[in-house]
Design a protein around this motif. Sequence first.
Motif, PDB file in Angstrom:
ATOM      1  N   ASN A 206       0.824  -1.217   0.000  1.00 56.46           N
ATOM      2  CA  ASN A 206       0.000   0.000   0.000  1.00 56.46           C
ATOM      3  C   ASN A 206       0.857   1.266   0.000  1.00 56.46           C
ATOM      4  O   ASN A 206       0.535   2.252   0.660  1.00 56.46           O
ATOM      5  N   ARG A 207       1.931   1.228  -0.775  1.00 57.10           N
ATOM      6  CA  ARG A 207       2.833   2.382  -0.856  1.00 57.10           C
ATOM      7  C   ARG A 207       3.175   2.613  -2.322  1.00 57.10           C
ATOM      8  O   ARG A 207       3.246   1.675  -3.125  1.00 57.10           O
ATOM      9  N   SER A 208       3.403   3.859  -2.638  1.00 55.85           N
ATOM     10  CA  SER A 208       3.810   4.185  -4.004  1.00 55.85           C
ATOM     11  C   SER A 208       5.272   3.797  -4.205  1.00 55.85           C
ATOM     12  O   SER A 208       6.108   3.932  -3.306  1.00 55.85           O
ATOM     13  N   VAL A 209       5.583   3.312  -5.401  1.00 52.43           N
ATOM     14  CA  VAL A 209       6.949   2.932  -5.751  1.00 52.43           C
ATOM     15  C   VAL A 209       7.629   4.039  -6.548  1.00 52.43           C
ATOM     16  O   VAL A 209       8.768   4.401  -6.291  1.00 52.43           O
ATOM     17  N   ARG A 210       6.915   4.565  -7.503  1.00 52.61           N
ATOM     18  CA  ARG A 210       7.420   5.670  -8.314  1.00 52.61           C
ATOM     19  C   ARG A 210       6.264   6.595  -8.664  1.00 52.61           C
ATOM     20  O   ARG A 210       5.126   6.151  -8.800  1.00 52.61           O
ATOM     21  N   SER A 211       6.564   7.862  -8.831  1.00 53.82           N
ATOM     22  CA  SER A 211       5.534   8.810  -9.247  1.00 53.82           C
ATOM     23  C   SER A 211       6.186  10.012  -9.911  1.00 53.82           C
ATOM     24  O   SER A 211       7.308  10.397  -9.572  1.00 53.82           O
ATOM     25  N   VAL A 212       5.459  10.557 -10.867  1.00 52.24           N
ATOM     26  CA  VAL A 212       5.879  11.782 -11.538  1.00 52.24           C
ATOM     27  C   VAL A 212       4.649  12.677 -11.634  1.00 52.24           C
ATOM     28  O   VAL A 212       3.614  12.277 -12.173  1.00 52.24           O
ATOM     29  N   MET A 213       4.757  13.891 -11.104  1.00 50.88           N
ATOM     30  CA  MET A 213       3.657  14.851 -11.154  1.00 50.88           C
ATOM     31  C   MET A 213       4.161  16.146 -11.769  1.00 50.88           C
ATOM     32  O   MET A 213       5.218  16.659 -11.366  1.00 50.88           O
ATOM     33  N   ARG A 214       3.412  16.660 -12.724  1.00 55.03           N
ATOM     34  CA  ARG A 214       3.780  17.902 -13.405  1.00 55.03           C
ATOM     35  C   ARG A 214       2.577  18.829 -13.475  1.00 55.03           C
ATOM     36  O   ARG A 214       1.464  18.383 -13.771  1.00 55.03           O
TER      37      ARG A 214
END
Length: 791
Positions: A639-647
Amino acid sequence: MPRPSRPPHPAPLPTLIALALYAWGQASALPSEADEGVPLRPSRVLGAPAKSPAKPALVISAGRITAQVDQQADATEGAELRYGEMVLTADRVNYRVVDDLATAEGQVRIDHNGNVFSGPLLRLYVNRFEGEFLTPSFFLKATGGAGKAQVVKFLDSEHLSATQGSYTSCPIVDDQEPAWQITAKQLHLDLAGNEGKAEGAVLRFQGVPILAAPALSFPLSSERKSGWLPPSIFLDNRSGLELGVPYYWNIAPQRDVTLTPFVMTKRGVGVDGEFRYLEPDHAGRVNVDLLPGDRVFGQSRWSLKLNNDGKLGDWRYRLKSERVSDDDYWKDLSRRVESQTPRLLASDLSLGRHRELSWGAIDTYARVQRWQTLQGTDALSQFDSPYQRSPQMGVRVTTAADEAVLDNFRPWGRKARLEGGLELEYNRFDLPASARAGQVPGGQRVHALGHVAAPLGGEAWWFIPRVSFNGAAYDLDQPLSDGRRRMSRVIPTFSIDHGWVFERDTTLFGRDMRQSLEPRLFYVNTPYRDQSNLPNFDAAAKDFNFDSIYTDNQFSGVDKVSDMHALIFGATSRWVSTAKGEEVLRLGIAQRVQFRDQLVTPDGLPVAQRFSDLLLSAATHLEERWWADNTLEFNPETNRSVRSVMRLRYSPGPFKTVSVAYRYARASSEQVELAWQWPLYGQPITQRGANAGSSCGGAWYSAGRVQYSMRDKRLTDSVAGFEYDAGCWVMRFGLERLSTGRAETNTRVMLQLELVGLSQLGSNALKVLKDNVPGYRRLSSDRSPSSDFLP
């Protein structure tokens, strides 16, 4: 033939005088009172009219005209003389028919295609276009520039000279010097030869001479012309101040050379050279940079770059190579390194032939690939070198395929048919001399890749069953730990790709939309084959994203094939504006379900997790000024994010843009990025007009991109600067910081002066800002035709 893309642009006053005078006529005739109109003659053939030998009519009009038939005409009170496309107005115009001489006095003005000359006195032999214009001033529509001269002499319609001439794009204000101008003692223009010559040329900025030349040659248009280009100036903490003065040699319409002697205050004197050619079957570029006797490094430095491609009969070739003298070149002279991986330089020569047949195509190819790795002396920063191909040879056979089917998202309607392909290839792998000690030596490999598919579909769906195999045989230079030097393996794969496209009309926030729903299923079954004792020459793990999840192998290259028995399911929904046809919202989801443990993985550890990480994506452009997109890789077990990209980007108007990006990879990196272009103070020139005077003041802008590593708690590659737009000139200055090691950086100082309508002087800060700031726009883009990338 298209010409190369970088013509020189040192075009002062003569360029613009020439534009105003180029197409004027050669002869004259007074209209007869008996002429009542132009007679029309009927023709039985419909076609272009024959060229008339008649000369353009010379027409004089005024409030008062006194004339003697076939002798002279004297016009006053708003006199106007028209000849062809030329319009001459003055307080008084006298035209002598016998001499073909027009004399104009008092507020004389010549207007041609928006280019204007004005002064007190003009004497012009109309037929020969020969005469003198005393103390004229001028304005050119093409550049918005203006100037003046003591005397302009028209030698004929294609040659003229000016004495004590000047040019500027700044507004002309009485009793006030423009912010910048070019002056010359004598100017000679050859319009037919596209050449101008200036004697005693001086460029002044704010009254201070910043560039002078006893003799200067330049082009009169955008065509290429041999001569000196504006100087380039660079400043950084490794080389100090660098000054270069390029010389451009236009050898032929399809060939040119640029030589740039330069001096670095810390390192010494050198020269950069570039040769370009553009032949019917061959095109390319050769760059040689030399720095003899680097005072800091203690020896000579050089770099060589080759970029060439063309065809030899049915074969096409391509050569792309970059080499430097030493391992520290990329740190000390990074501006001269073109590779996107500055520590890994490639030399790649390829040759191929493509043949189209009734049933498909055959591609035959050969390739030699070499590497130069810039390892340095720091053992912790050294890296494994990729293997070289010495050589690579192969043939690829493919049947005629329906590209709409293979694109997966473009449905069609027809019966299923078998489609397939086969690739046979030989490679000889070895390591470069600069490779790290301890890397496994190379060897030889023969591989075969093949597939057969039977695509079928309807108006809004597709179904593609596919059988493929990956076979390879190896012959190694040195035996492995088990004593084997020769080995082989064949790995089959079966997959099914199935998807639908549903559409409906709907509304979103009160706007008419076309919404699509695109579910997709991808089944793959690849049996396990032990590959732990096989060499790996060219395989690498693919990035886990929305494209790679729908593939049957998690590795690129040939040497590794991931075992997999899985079903990938996902869906994408789009909202497209029916009024504008642009996508305003997109949502996507994808995940893999594995039916057995996966043993061949990128990190070498078996994967027993039944459900892969969940991929989520969203992109929106609901409001004209806002853009946003986000991708997320989420682990359902932890229940955790591994990778993320926000723009996120905000652009409310011209020269106003701000973007923020956040990139996160668990246990690896966390980075925040801010990029912007924004006005700080003053009224933008676009709101005051391009010719707003300096008395109104200019406008200040800031632009840049800052990257901060939250994991390392330090700034990484960043650039920040300021711009001042005064209307007829723009000043840019700032700092660029580039990481060259764990604790090393290269800091550059950027300073550039753009004289609108003329050229750009100094370091190429404009290109740096355009490359780093999303949505950046050149302040003078609506006022100057010059390139964004010329220094």
